[in-house]
Motif scaffolding. Structure first.
Motif, PDB file in Angstrom:
ATOM      1  N   ILE A 138      -9.353  -4.722   2.411  1.00  0.00           N
ATOM      2  CA  ILE A 138      -8.540  -5.010   1.223  1.00  0.00           C
ATOM      3  C   ILE A 138      -7.149  -4.406   1.359  1.00  0.00           C
ATOM      4  O   ILE A 138      -6.139  -5.051   1.050  1.00  0.00           O
ATOM      5  CB  ILE A 138      -9.240  -4.497  -0.048  1.00  0.00           C
ATOM      6  CG1 ILE A 138     -10.540  -5.260  -0.273  1.00  0.00           C
ATOM      7  CG2 ILE A 138      -8.332  -4.645  -1.265  1.00  0.00           C
ATOM      8  CD1 ILE A 138     -11.430  -4.650  -1.333  1.00  0.00           C
ATOM      9  N   THR A 139      -7.077  -3.171   1.837  1.00  0.00           N
ATOM     10  CA  THR A 139      -5.781  -2.506   2.013  1.00  0.00           C
ATOM     11  C   THR A 139      -4.912  -3.277   3.003  1.00  0.00           C
ATOM     12  O   THR A 139      -3.733  -3.532   2.743  1.00  0.00           O
ATOM     13  CB  THR A 139      -5.984  -1.058   2.498  1.00  0.00           C
ATOM     14  OG1 THR A 139      -6.799  -0.359   1.545  1.00  0.00           O
ATOM     15  CG2 THR A 139      -4.663  -0.333   2.648  1.00  0.00           C
ATOM     16  N   PHE A 140      -5.490  -3.674   4.131  1.00  0.00           N
ATOM     17  CA  PHE A 140      -4.747  -4.422   5.149  1.00  0.00           C
ATOM     18  C   PHE A 140      -4.187  -5.719   4.579  1.00  0.00           C
ATOM     19  O   PHE A 140      -3.031  -6.060   4.790  1.00  0.00           O
ATOM     20  CB  PHE A 140      -5.653  -4.712   6.348  1.00  0.00           C
ATOM     21  CG  PHE A 140      -5.026  -5.598   7.379  1.00  0.00           C
ATOM     22  CD1 PHE A 140      -4.087  -5.096   8.260  1.00  0.00           C
ATOM     23  CD2 PHE A 140      -5.357  -6.937   7.453  1.00  0.00           C
ATOM     24  CE1 PHE A 140      -3.499  -5.912   9.204  1.00  0.00           C
ATOM     25  CE2 PHE A 140      -4.776  -7.767   8.387  1.00  0.00           C
ATOM     26  CZ  PHE A 140      -3.832  -7.251   9.275  1.00  0.00           C
ATOM     27  N   THR A 141      -5.031  -6.460   3.866  1.00  0.00           N
ATOM     28  CA  THR A 141      -4.567  -7.745   3.343  1.00  0.00           C
ATOM     29  C   THR A 141      -3.530  -7.569   2.249  1.00  0.00           C
ATOM     30  O   THR A 141      -2.585  -8.356   2.151  1.00  0.00           O
ATOM     31  CB  THR A 141      -5.744  -8.595   2.831  1.00  0.00           C
ATOM     32  OG1 THR A 141      -6.446  -7.888   1.817  1.00  0.00           O
ATOM     33  CG2 THR A 141      -6.679  -8.960   3.959  1.00  0.00           C
ATOM     34  N   MET A 142      -3.648  -6.515   1.441  1.00  0.00           N
ATOM     35  CA  MET A 142      -2.666  -6.297   0.377  1.00  0.00           C
ATOM     36  C   MET A 142      -1.327  -5.856   0.945  1.00  0.00           C
ATOM     37  O   MET A 142      -0.274  -6.263   0.452  1.00  0.00           O
ATOM     38  CB  MET A 142      -3.196  -5.301  -0.640  1.00  0.00           C
ATOM     39  CG  MET A 142      -4.358  -5.872  -1.438  1.00  0.00           C
ATOM     40  SD  MET A 142      -4.897  -4.783  -2.729  1.00  0.00           S
ATOM     41  CE  MET A 142      -3.509  -4.910  -3.830  1.00  0.00           C
ATOM     42  N   ILE A 143      -1.355  -5.018   1.969  1.00  0.00           N
ATOM     43  CA  ILE A 143      -0.105  -4.579   2.604  1.00  0.00           C
ATOM     44  C   ILE A 143       0.632  -5.779   3.180  1.00  0.00           C
ATOM     45  O   ILE A 143       1.856  -5.852   3.140  1.00  0.00           O
ATOM     46  CB  ILE A 143      -0.398  -3.532   3.695  1.00  0.00           C
ATOM     47  CG1 ILE A 143      -0.805  -2.213   3.057  1.00  0.00           C
ATOM     48  CG2 ILE A 143       0.812  -3.324   4.604  1.00  0.00           C
ATOM     49  CD1 ILE A 143      -1.313  -1.192   4.040  1.00  0.00           C
ATOM     50  N   ASN A 144      -0.133  -6.729   3.690  1.00  0.00           N
ATOM     51  CA  ASN A 144       0.457  -7.919   4.287  1.00  0.00           C
ATOM     52  C   ASN A 144       0.688  -9.038   3.275  1.00  0.00           C
ATOM     53  O   ASN A 144       1.039 -10.152   3.654  1.00  0.00           O
ATOM     54  CB  ASN A 144      -0.415  -8.413   5.442  1.00  0.00           C
ATOM     55  CG  ASN A 144      -0.319  -7.466   6.620  1.00  0.00           C
ATOM     56  OD1 ASN A 144       0.733  -7.349   7.232  1.00  0.00           O
ATOM     57  ND2 ASN A 144      -1.401  -6.766   6.906  1.00  0.00           N
ATOM     58  N   GLY A 145       0.507  -8.762   1.994  1.00  0.00           N
ATOM     59  CA  GLY A 145       0.796  -9.724   0.946  1.00  0.00           C
ATOM     60  C   GLY A 145      -0.210 -10.859   0.834  1.00  0.00           C
ATOM     61  O   GLY A 145       0.098 -11.899   0.257  1.00  0.00           O
ATOM     62  N   ILE A 146      -1.403 -10.662   1.359  1.00  0.00           N
ATOM     63  CA  ILE A 146      -2.428 -11.709   1.306  1.00  0.00           C
ATOM     64  C   ILE A 146      -3.387 -11.366   0.156  1.00  0.00           C
ATOM     65  O   ILE A 146      -4.560 -11.101   0.362  1.00  0.00           O
ATOM     66  CB  ILE A 146      -3.181 -11.824   2.641  1.00  0.00           C
ATOM     67  CG1 ILE A 146      -2.206 -11.861   3.807  1.00  0.00           C
ATOM     68  CG2 ILE A 146      -4.066 -13.065   2.655  1.00  0.00           C
ATOM     69  CD1 ILE A 146      -2.868 -11.705   5.153  1.00  0.00           C
ATOM     70  N   THR A 147      -2.853 -11.374  -1.066  1.00  0.00           N
ATOM     71  CA  THR A 147      -3.663 -10.966  -2.210  1.00  0.00           C
ATOM     72  C   THR A 147      -4.785 -11.951  -2.521  1.00  0.00           C
ATOM     73  O   THR A 147      -5.731 -11.603  -3.217  1.00  0.00           O
ATOM     74  CB  THR A 147      -2.778 -10.772  -3.452  1.00  0.00           C
ATOM     75  OG1 THR A 147      -2.032 -11.976  -3.681  1.00  0.00           O
ATOM     76  CG2 THR A 147      -1.817  -9.614  -3.255  1.00  0.00           C
TER      77      THR A 147
END
Length: 102
Positions: A43-52
């Motif tokens: 979840i952290t990886f995807t949120m950092i990359n804007g893939i909410t």
């Protein structure tokens, strides 16, 4: 973040104690801790990359893994609170990484 993970283990342990049904699936063990860390990392990886949108995928996967037959019913409240806590921690992690590292 290691400190946050330590606090999360304590919170999940308390949550398991509150849900005192005694099912083995409601206990905090090494496997569940590692799985939770992997979930929050995703979840952290995807949120950092804007893939909410990944939150929708994550929620669908979590629901799909919890579907059981009537004989093996689980406590939905327990898993809902656990998943919300996990997602909240991942949001905090991603914001900390964006603010202090990124």
């Amino acid at each position: 973040m290691v400190g946050c993970e330590g606090v999360s283990v304590l919170l999940f342990w308390l949550l398991a104690k509150i849900n005192h049904k005694g099912h083995s699936s409601n206990k905090v063990n090494t496997g569940s801790v590692v799985k939770g860390m992997a979930e929050r990392a995703f979840i952290t990886f995807t949120m950092i990359n804007g893939i909410t949108q990944s939150l929708t995928l994550f929620a669908a996967l979590k629901i799909a893994t919890r579907i059981k037959d009537e004989e093996n019913k689980i406590s939905n409240d327990y898993y809902l609170l656990g998943n919300l806590l996990s997602i909240t921690l991942a949001i905090i992690y991603s914001q900390l990484i964006i603010k202090y590292i990124g």
